[in-house]
Design a protein around this motif. Structure first.
Motif, PDB file in Angstrom:
ATOM      1  N   ALA A  85      39.501  30.821  31.256  1.00 25.98           N
ATOM      2  CA  ALA A  85      39.601  31.969  30.352  1.00 25.98           C
ATOM      3  C   ALA A  85      40.828  32.836  30.646  1.00 25.98           C
ATOM      4  CB  ALA A  85      38.343  32.815  30.472  1.00 25.98           C
ATOM      5  N   LEU A  86      41.164  32.990  31.934  1.00 28.27           N
ATOM      6  CA  LEU A  86      42.185  33.982  32.295  1.00 28.27           C
ATOM      7  C   LEU A  86      43.460  33.387  32.897  1.00 28.27           C
ATOM      8  CD1 LEU A  86      39.656  36.512  33.843  1.00 28.27           C
ATOM      9  CD2 LEU A  86      40.740  36.739  31.638  1.00 28.27           C
ATOM     10  N   GLY A  87      43.523  32.068  33.074  1.00 30.17           N
ATOM     11  CA  GLY A  87      44.755  31.431  33.562  1.00 30.17           C
ATOM     12  C   GLY A  87      44.862  31.403  35.083  1.00 30.17           C
ATOM     13  N   LEU A  88      46.105  31.378  35.590  1.00 25.16           N
ATOM     14  CA  LEU A  88      46.351  31.307  37.035  1.00 25.16           C
ATOM     15  C   LEU A  88      46.250  32.687  37.662  1.00 25.16           C
ATOM     16  CD1 LEU A  88      49.447  28.930  37.219  1.00 25.16           C
ATOM     17  CD2 LEU A  88      47.184  28.441  38.131  1.00 25.16           C
ATOM     18  N   GLY A  89      45.636  32.754  38.852  1.00 27.69           N
ATOM     19  CA  GLY A  89      45.509  34.040  39.535  1.00 27.69           C
ATOM     20  C   GLY A  89      45.113  33.832  40.983  1.00 27.69           C
ATOM     21  N   PHE A  90      44.487  34.850  41.580  1.00 22.94           N
ATOM     22  CA  PHE A  90      44.116  34.793  42.999  1.00 22.94           C
ATOM     23  C   PHE A  90      42.703  35.314  43.210  1.00 22.94           C
ATOM     24  CE2 PHE A  90      48.672  35.129  42.779  1.00 22.94           C
ATOM     25  CZ  PHE A  90      49.081  34.143  43.675  1.00 22.94           C
ATOM     26  N   ARG A  91      42.003  34.663  44.135  1.00 22.79           N
ATOM     27  CA  ARG A  91      40.681  35.155  44.560  1.00 22.79           C
ATOM     28  C   ARG A  91      40.931  36.002  45.799  1.00 22.79           C
ATOM     29  NH1 ARG A  91      35.974  36.035  42.345  1.00 22.79           N
ATOM     30  NH2 ARG A  91      34.262  36.028  43.796  1.00 22.79           N
ATOM     31  N   CYS A  92      40.622  37.290  45.735  1.00 27.48           N
ATOM     32  CA  CYS A  92      40.970  38.206  46.833  1.00 27.48           C
ATOM     33  C   CYS A  92      39.710  38.745  47.521  1.00 27.48           C
ATOM     34  CB  CYS A  92      41.770  39.390  46.305  1.00 27.48           C
ATOM     35  SG  CYS A  92      43.202  38.894  45.358  1.00 27.48           S
ATOM     36  N   GLY A  93      39.803  38.935  48.835  1.00 26.59           N
ATOM     37  CA  GLY A  93      38.696  39.500  49.617  1.00 26.59           C
ATOM     38  C   GLY A  93      39.079  40.869  50.157  1.00 26.59           C
ATOM     39  N   PHE A  94      38.144  41.825  50.084  1.00 25.71           N
ATOM     40  CA  PHE A  94      38.415  43.203  50.525  1.00 25.71           C
ATOM     41  C   PHE A  94      37.298  43.691  51.449  1.00 25.71           C
ATOM     42  CE2 PHE A  94      40.001  42.538  46.230  1.00 25.71           C
ATOM     43  CZ  PHE A  94      41.340  42.860  46.373  1.00 25.71           C
ATOM     44  N   PRO A 106      47.338  38.101  36.373  1.00 23.66           N
ATOM     45  CA  PRO A 106      48.319  38.928  35.656  1.00 23.66           C
ATOM     46  C   PRO A 106      48.004  38.896  34.159  1.00 23.66           C
ATOM     47  CG  PRO A 106      49.305  36.846  36.361  1.00 23.66           C
ATOM     48  CD  PRO A 106      47.905  36.844  36.886  1.00 23.66           C
ATOM     49  N   THR A 107      48.152  40.028  33.467  1.00 32.59           N
ATOM     50  CA  THR A 107      47.877  40.043  32.012  1.00 32.59           C
ATOM     51  C   THR A 107      48.878  39.140  31.293  1.00 32.59           C
ATOM     52  OG1 THR A 107      49.138  42.077  31.949  1.00 32.59           O
ATOM     53  CG2 THR A 107      46.779  42.306  31.775  1.00 32.59           C
ATOM     54  N   ASP A 108      50.105  39.072  31.831  1.00 31.35           N
ATOM     55  CA  ASP A 108      51.119  38.171  31.285  1.00 31.35           C
ATOM     56  C   ASP A 108      51.283  37.025  32.277  1.00 31.35           C
ATOM     57  OD1 ASP A 108      53.332  36.875  30.445  1.00 31.35           O
ATOM     58  OD2 ASP A 108      54.691  38.604  30.498  1.00 31.35           O
ATOM     59  N   SER A 109      50.933  35.800  31.864  1.00 33.87           N
ATOM     60  CA  SER A 109      50.902  34.677  32.810  1.00 33.87           C
ATOM     61  C   SER A 109      52.267  34.400  33.454  1.00 33.87           C
ATOM     62  CB  SER A 109      50.379  33.414  32.128  1.00 33.87           C
ATOM     63  OG  SER A 109      51.148  33.174  30.969  1.00 33.87           O
ATOM     64  N   SER A 110      53.359  34.881  32.854  1.00 34.98           N
ATOM     65  CA  SER A 110      54.683  34.647  33.446  1.00 34.98           C
ATOM     66  C   SER A 110      54.888  35.504  34.705  1.00 34.98           C
ATOM     67  CB  SER A 110      55.780  34.965  32.423  1.00 34.98           C
ATOM     68  OG  SER A 110      55.756  36.338  32.115  1.00 34.98           O
ATOM     69  N   GLN A 111      53.983  36.479  34.935  1.00 31.77           N
ATOM     70  CA  GLN A 111      54.126  37.348  36.114  1.00 31.77           C
ATOM     71  C   GLN A 111      53.338  36.835  37.325  1.00 31.77           C
ATOM     72  OE1 GLN A 111      53.051  41.270  34.522  1.00 31.77           O
ATOM     73  NE2 GLN A 111      55.213  41.807  34.650  1.00 31.77           N
ATOM     74  N   TYR A 112      52.882  35.575  37.256  1.00 35.49           N
ATOM     75  CA  TYR A 112      52.101  34.997  38.348  1.00 35.49           C
ATOM     76  C   TYR A 112      52.855  35.044  39.687  1.00 35.49           C
ATOM     77  CZ  TYR A 112      49.942  31.395  41.260  1.00 35.49           C
ATOM     78  OH  TYR A 112      49.375  30.723  42.315  1.00 35.49           O
ATOM     79  N   GLU A 113      54.138  34.642  39.673  1.00 38.87           N
ATOM     80  CA  GLU A 113      54.943  34.633  40.910  1.00 38.87           C
ATOM     81  C   GLU A 113      55.132  36.054  41.446  1.00 38.87           C
ATOM     82  OE1 GLU A 113      55.974  32.248  42.910  1.00 38.87           O
ATOM     83  OE2 GLU A 113      55.015  30.743  41.658  1.00 38.87           O
ATOM     84  N   ALA A 114      55.317  37.014  40.537  1.00 41.34           N
ATOM     85  CA  ALA A 114      55.499  38.419  40.959  1.00 41.34           C
ATOM     86  C   ALA A 114      54.233  38.938  41.625  1.00 41.34           C
ATOM     87  CB  ALA A 114      55.846  39.278  39.746  1.00 41.34           C
TER      88      ALA A 114
END
Length: 600
Positions: A336-345, A304-312
């Protein structure tokens, strides 16, 4: 209870843009599923993205009542499927819940790559296939030539193929009659224990989780206590219904029928696509075969560009996974980019659509890293590991060999563009398997590393063939390759988010390209910043961002030059110390731009 002999379950399959959804519109109109006032174009493409792009992303189902020439009223359960290679998982799910397929072929274009792929999927599911030639009203249509192509390339008897036009409705009554006569009826036992296949599920903000089911045995009524066989969770059915294509409540679903149920399901993870639903009191003996789990081929990280939107973002991905079982995701943390997800498509278009849906449906701004593929690493101690991101690459001294995923690509292209296509495939490290002719078009089959086609292969192919080539691929497995990890160093500090794996022959050029790109993207500091690309301990490319210069001698008017010299030496020492301890701030926008290197 509907007589099983009066039910027909069928999917419409075709290459992209051959007119599946438009033909489905005409069938809905003819059977009176919607009034003329309620009809819209591609009525089964319910998502805004589908309407804007003119493609089908989600397979949709609709029940039609058709009064045949023999005076009987038949129940037709129609599944409109996507045509794009990235959504072949949706097609395979639809085919598993039907007994027959209507194969739509554009009478102006003929058999294309995805036509072949979808026919093979239907044959694997033991389907009866009904060939249909669409767009016969166009001046460039050549029905006889296309019939011959279907017989030569696919091996289907096309002598009695139905000729239709999805635009004008020509041939639709004949098509409906052929579906009733030539496609088989489903089998099932009303008195056996309940056995239903979970075809699809999605989240509705009013109803909770809605599940699409195909009944094989038994009856599914309201107030039934159902059990999901994969995880043993039990729910009470609150609502049973069908799509006409409007939602319509009914009392019960019988064998052979397709409909939806709701049961106050709150947890998204309880409804696994391909699961078997049975009665909690009298369960069936064994679950249905279900579907093969989808195998993600392209991976990228989302933050998320805003780290507070991680849960959303986490909530958005969970709801999308319910609606699209082929998404895969795990937690990830980047410096560099904080908390996020590794996604597979399943492919690049799939990735693009999910990105767009997160923005539209959940109003979230996200950053995605460059797409990559999964590599198989064989270690010296005999162990194996899957590598999803280059930053996790183990020390080279412990690696015995690296394997990369390979695909078998089938390309159909007019003869005059063949040379350019062969050159493109060779540039991408492809090995030719076969080259045959289908009428005036060449059919080329290549083995190509997946890493070489995930970026811009499809766009390049379309541009060099003026849009006339059609392309389809399937994963064939892994093959050993001479791959190296290229590490990017900024001010002699490695930056994990920018590391990438590539073939040794291309490593230097790619490294230089990223260094040049970063030189323009990173703002200047008060000290020199070297940007380097390294393979192991060897630097293969370097760019330098020059320092911002403060004029320390401005206050000296004339006088002895040694005063100026002293000030400049002091400045020089300060810059050296600054470079030792100074942190280079790389803006997020620079990461995104540098990672989009494959777009060039």
């Amino acid at each position: 209870m509907t007589d099983l002999s009066l039910i027909r379950n069928f999917a419409i399959i075709a290459h992209i843009d051959h007119g599946k959804s438009t033909l489905a519109d005409r069938m809905i109109e003819y059977c009176g599923g919607l009034s003329a006032r309620e009809m819209t174009q591609q009525v089964l493409d319910s998502m805004d993205i589908e309407k804007e792009r003119g493609i089908t992303i989600k397979a949709q189902t609709v029940r039609l009542n058709y009064k045949a020439k023999d005076g009987k009223t038949y129940q037709l359960n129609l599944m409109d499927t996507p045509g794009h290679v990235d959504f072949s998982y949706e097609v395979s799910r639809s085919l598993a819940s039907c007994e027959g397929s209507v194969l739509v072929v554009d009478a102006t274009q003929g058999v294309e790559a995805q036509t072949l792929a979808n026919v093979y999927l239907a044959i694997e599911n033991n389907h009866e296939i009904l060939p249909v030639l669409n767009k016969v009203d166009l001046p460039s249509a050549d029905a006889e030539k296309v019939k011959q192509q279907i017989e030569d390339v696919i091996g289907l008897d096309a002598s009695n193929a139905i000729e239709t036009s999805g635009k004008t409705g020509l041939g639709v009554p004949e098509l409906l009659e052929a579906i009733v006569e030539r496609l088989p009826a489903p089998k099932g036992d009303e008195n056996a224990p309940l056995k239903a296949l979970l075809i699809d599920s999605w989240y509705d903000s009013y109803l909770g989780v809605v599940i699409l089911v195909r009944i094989h045995d038994g009856v599914l009524r309201k107030k039934t206590n159902i059990r999901m066989m994969s995880n043993g969770t039990v729910y009470q059915v609150e609502k049973v219904g069908i799509f006409t294509p409007k939602m319509q409540d009914i009392d019960a679903l019988y064998p052979g029928e397709v409909g939806f149920i709701t049961a106050s399901i709150k947890s998204v993870s309880d409804t696994r696509v391909g699961d078997t639903i049975t009665d909690n009191k009298t369960p069936c003996d064994a679950p249905l075969e279900g579907f093969k789990p989808s195998v993600p081929v392209v991976f990228c990280s989302m933050f998320p560009t805003d780290s507070s939107q991680y849960e959303a973002l986490k909530d958005a991905l969970a709801k999308l996974k319910l609606n699209d079982a082929s998404i895969d995701y795990t937690n990830e943390n980047s410096e560099a980019l904080g908390l996020g997800f590794r996604c597979g498509f399943l492919g690049l278009l799939h990735m693009e659509i999910i990105e767009e849906r997160i923005g539209r449906e959940f109003d979230l701004d996200i950053i995605t890293t460059a797409p990559s593929v999964a590599y198989k690493i064989h270690l010296s101690d005999g162990g194996d590991m899957m590598l999803h991101k280059p930053a996790d690459m183990p020390d080279l001294s412990t690696v015995r060999s690296i394997e990369e995923p390979m695909v078998r690509a089938t390309i159909l292209v007019p003869d005059n563009y063949l040379g350019a296509v062969l050159k493109l495939c060779t540039e991408r490290r492809g090995e030719q398997v076969e080259l045959t002719y289908v009428g005036s078009r060449a059919m080329v089959v290549y083995n190509i590393p997946l890493n070489e086609i995930v970026f811009d292969f499809y766009d390049r192919l379309k541009s060099i063939t003026s849009g006339y080539a059609s392309f389809d691929y399937e994963l064939t497995g892994y093959q050993e390759s001479d791959l190296v990890k290229v590490q990017i160093l900024i001010n002699e500090e490695p930056v994990d988010a920018l590391a990438f794996l590539t073939h040794r022959s291309e490593a230097e050029a790619r490294g230089r390209q990223i260094c040049e790109r970063l030189k323009d993207l990173i703002p200047r500091h008060l000290f020199k910043i070297p940007i380097q690309a390294a393979i192991g301990g060897r630097i293969v490319a370097r760019e330098t961002i020059s320092a911002l210069r403060k004029d320390v001698t401005a206050k000296c008017y004339g006088g002895d030059v040694t005063r100026k010299r002293k000030l400049l030496d002091k400045q020089k020492k300060g810059k050296q110390r600054m470079r030792q301890f100074g942190k280079v701030e790389v803006p997020q926008s620079a990461f995104i731009e540098a990672l989009r290197i494959g777009d060039d």
